[in-house]
Design an enzyme around this catalytic site. Structure first.
Site, PDB file in Angstrom:
ATOM      1  N   GLU A 136       0.277   5.290   0.655  1.00 52.80           N
ATOM      2  CA  GLU A 136      -0.649   6.350   1.057  1.00 52.80           C
ATOM      3  C   GLU A 136      -0.210   7.700   0.503  1.00 52.80           C
ATOM      4  O   GLU A 136       0.905   7.854   0.010  1.00 52.80           O
ATOM      5  CB  GLU A 136      -0.732   6.416   2.585  1.00 52.80           C
ATOM      6  CG  GLU A 136      -1.346   5.174   3.185  1.00 52.80           C
ATOM      7  CD  GLU A 136      -1.451   5.220   4.700  1.00 52.80           C
ATOM      8  OE1 GLU A 136      -2.140   4.348   5.246  1.00 52.80           O
ATOM      9  OE2 GLU A 136      -0.852   6.114   5.343  1.00 52.80           O
ATOM     10  N   ASN A 137      -1.111   8.663   0.630  1.00 53.07           N
ATOM     11  CA  ASN A 137      -0.868  10.012   0.159  1.00 53.07           C
ATOM     12  C   ASN A 137      -1.527  10.978   1.132  1.00 53.07           C
ATOM     13  O   ASN A 137      -2.574  10.651   1.706  1.00 53.07           O
ATOM     14  CB  ASN A 137      -1.465  10.160  -1.251  1.00 53.07           C
ATOM     15  CG  ASN A 137      -1.059  11.427  -1.926  1.00 53.07           C
ATOM     16  OD1 ASN A 137      -1.568  12.498  -1.608  1.00 53.07           O
ATOM     17  ND2 ASN A 137      -0.138  11.309  -2.867  1.00 53.07           N
ATOM     18  N   ALA A 138      -0.947  12.163   1.299  1.00 50.20           N
ATOM     19  CA  ALA A 138      -1.537  13.168   2.182  1.00 50.20           C
ATOM     20  C   ALA A 138      -2.972  13.513   1.751  1.00 50.20           C
ATOM     21  O   ALA A 138      -3.817  13.828   2.578  1.00 50.20           O
ATOM     22  CB  ALA A 138      -0.675  14.414   2.215  1.00 50.20           C
ATOM     23  N   CYS A 139      -3.234  13.437   0.451  1.00 45.84           N
ATOM     24  CA  CYS A 139      -4.595  13.538  -0.067  1.00 45.84           C
ATOM     25  C   CYS A 139      -5.142  12.117  -0.047  1.00 45.84           C
ATOM     26  O   CYS A 139      -4.957  11.349  -0.981  1.00 45.84           O
ATOM     27  CB  CYS A 139      -4.576  14.110  -1.480  1.00 45.84           C
ATOM     28  SG  CYS A 139      -6.214  14.281  -2.188  1.00 45.84           S
ATOM     29  N   TYR A 140      -5.771  11.731   1.052  1.00 47.09           N
ATOM     30  CA  TYR A 140      -6.081  10.341   1.355  1.00 47.09           C
ATOM     31  C   TYR A 140      -6.619   9.511   0.199  1.00 47.09           C
ATOM     32  O   TYR A 140      -6.222   8.373   0.009  1.00 47.09           O
ATOM     33  CB  TYR A 140      -7.060  10.248   2.531  1.00 47.09           C
ATOM     34  CG  TYR A 140      -6.501  10.732   3.837  1.00 47.09           C
ATOM     35  CD1 TYR A 140      -5.164  10.530   4.175  1.00 47.09           C
ATOM     36  CD2 TYR A 140      -7.305  11.394   4.741  1.00 47.09           C
ATOM     37  CE1 TYR A 140      -4.646  10.973   5.379  1.00 47.09           C
ATOM     38  CE2 TYR A 140      -6.801  11.841   5.960  1.00 47.09           C
ATOM     39  CZ  TYR A 140      -5.474  11.631   6.267  1.00 47.09           C
ATOM     40  OH  TYR A 140      -4.970  12.063   7.463  1.00 47.09           O
TER      41      TYR A 140
ATOM     42  N   GLU B 211      -3.071  -4.779  -3.082  1.00 47.04           N
ATOM     43  CA  GLU B 211      -3.639  -5.691  -4.063  1.00 47.04           C
ATOM     44  C   GLU B 211      -3.713  -5.032  -5.437  1.00 47.04           C
ATOM     45  O   GLU B 211      -3.348  -5.643  -6.444  1.00 47.04           O
ATOM     46  CB  GLU B 211      -5.054  -6.139  -3.639  1.00 47.04           C
ATOM     47  CG  GLU B 211      -5.106  -6.820  -2.297  1.00 47.04           C
ATOM     48  CD  GLU B 211      -5.365  -5.886  -1.113  1.00 47.04           C
ATOM     49  OE1 GLU B 211      -6.052  -6.324  -0.178  1.00 47.04           O
ATOM     50  OE2 GLU B 211      -4.881  -4.723  -1.135  1.00 47.04           O
TER      51      GLU B 211
ATOM     52  N   ASN C 172       0.841  -1.184   0.000  1.00 47.99           N
ATOM     53  CA  ASN C 172       0.000   0.000   0.000  1.00 47.99           C
ATOM     54  C   ASN C 172       0.883   1.243   0.000  1.00 47.99           C
ATOM     55  O   ASN C 172       1.973   1.261   0.576  1.00 47.99           O
ATOM     56  CB  ASN C 172      -0.987   0.003   1.174  1.00 47.99           C
ATOM     57  CG  ASN C 172      -0.348  -0.153   2.538  1.00 47.99           C
ATOM     58  OD1 ASN C 172       0.554  -0.956   2.738  1.00 47.99           O
ATOM     59  ND2 ASN C 172      -0.837   0.614   3.501  1.00 47.99           N
TER      60      ASN C 172
ATOM     61  N   CYS D 100     -10.650  -3.094  -4.098  1.00 50.92           N
ATOM     62  CA  CYS D 100      -9.736  -4.166  -4.515  1.00 50.92           C
ATOM     63  C   CYS D 100     -10.510  -5.393  -4.976  1.00 50.92           C
ATOM     64  O   CYS D 100     -10.136  -6.041  -5.956  1.00 50.92           O
ATOM     65  CB  CYS D 100      -8.788  -4.529  -3.382  1.00 50.92           C
ATOM     66  SG  CYS D 100      -7.544  -3.256  -3.083  1.00 50.92           S
TER      67      CYS D 100
ATOM     68  N   CYS E 160     -10.303  -4.557   0.536  1.00 50.84           N
ATOM     69  CA  CYS E 160     -11.387  -3.572   0.555  1.00 50.84           C
ATOM     70  C   CYS E 160     -12.303  -3.800  -0.648  1.00 50.84           C
ATOM     71  O   CYS E 160     -11.989  -4.573  -1.554  1.00 50.84           O
ATOM     72  CB  CYS E 160     -10.823  -2.154   0.557  1.00 50.84           C
ATOM     73  SG  CYS E 160     -10.112  -1.628  -1.027  1.00 50.84           S
TER      74      CYS E 160
END
Length: 176
Positions: free
Chosen positions: A78-82, A89, A76, A124, A121
């Protein structure tokens, strides 16, 4: 005791994917399903180590096996812009697709959840569904235990590419 990548066999690296040794003359099976599962668990545990998750602190790794025996891994990111983050996956699937592979045998998923199996999720599950319903999904726990399911079991009564080809009640005349 948690399963570590050293507890399971390592696959050979070729052309950006990991190729698992297959039985002589076979393109669809390892020497045993147990070997395949151990290899996938090993690879998804390793992939989890590269997770970029500064916000959720929730590491996930995935290992996807094609019908030809290639393994693509993902973690995974992630990004600050969720909503711009991507799951492990989908990372593995996108890597496989970008290398010309679209037929999948199995995927294994690992996380740090202590007392439950990691489950993909909804997004995915739908991406997995794009490529069939009858391939295996191994949901694991850090102790090495796993639950085997199919994409169909994870996403029953799903909508897929074949549904777009079905006869419709009317035709759209606006260029679609």
């Amino acid at each position: 005791m948690a399963l570590t990548p050293e507890d399971v066999p390592v696959a050979t690296v070729t052309d950006g994917s990991r190729v698992v040794p297959l039985e002589s003359g076979s393109t669809h099976s390892l020497t045993s399903e147990k070997d395949m599962i151990k290899t996938l668990l090993h690879e998804c545990l390793q992939a989890k180590e590269f997770a970029y998750c500064p916000y959720s602190k929730f590491r996930v790794g995935a290992a996807l096996m094609t019908n030809e025996g290639n393994i693509f891994v993902g973690c995974n990111v992630e990004n600050a812009c969720y909503n711009l983050g991507v799951c492990a996956e989908r990372t593995a699937i996108q890597k496989a697709i970008s290398e010309g592979h679209m037929n999948f045998r199995a995927i294994a998923i690992a996380s740090d959840l202590e007392d439950q199996f990691i489950s993909p999720c909804g997004a995915c599950r739908q991406v997995m569904r794009e490529f069939g319903t009858e391939w295996d999904v191994f949901l694991s726990r850090p102790d090495g235990s796993y639950l085997k399911m199919t994409v169909d079991e994870l996403l029953p009564m799903s909508f897929g590419p074949e549904d777009l080809r079905k006869k419709k009640v009317f035709s759209v005349h606006n260029g679609c």
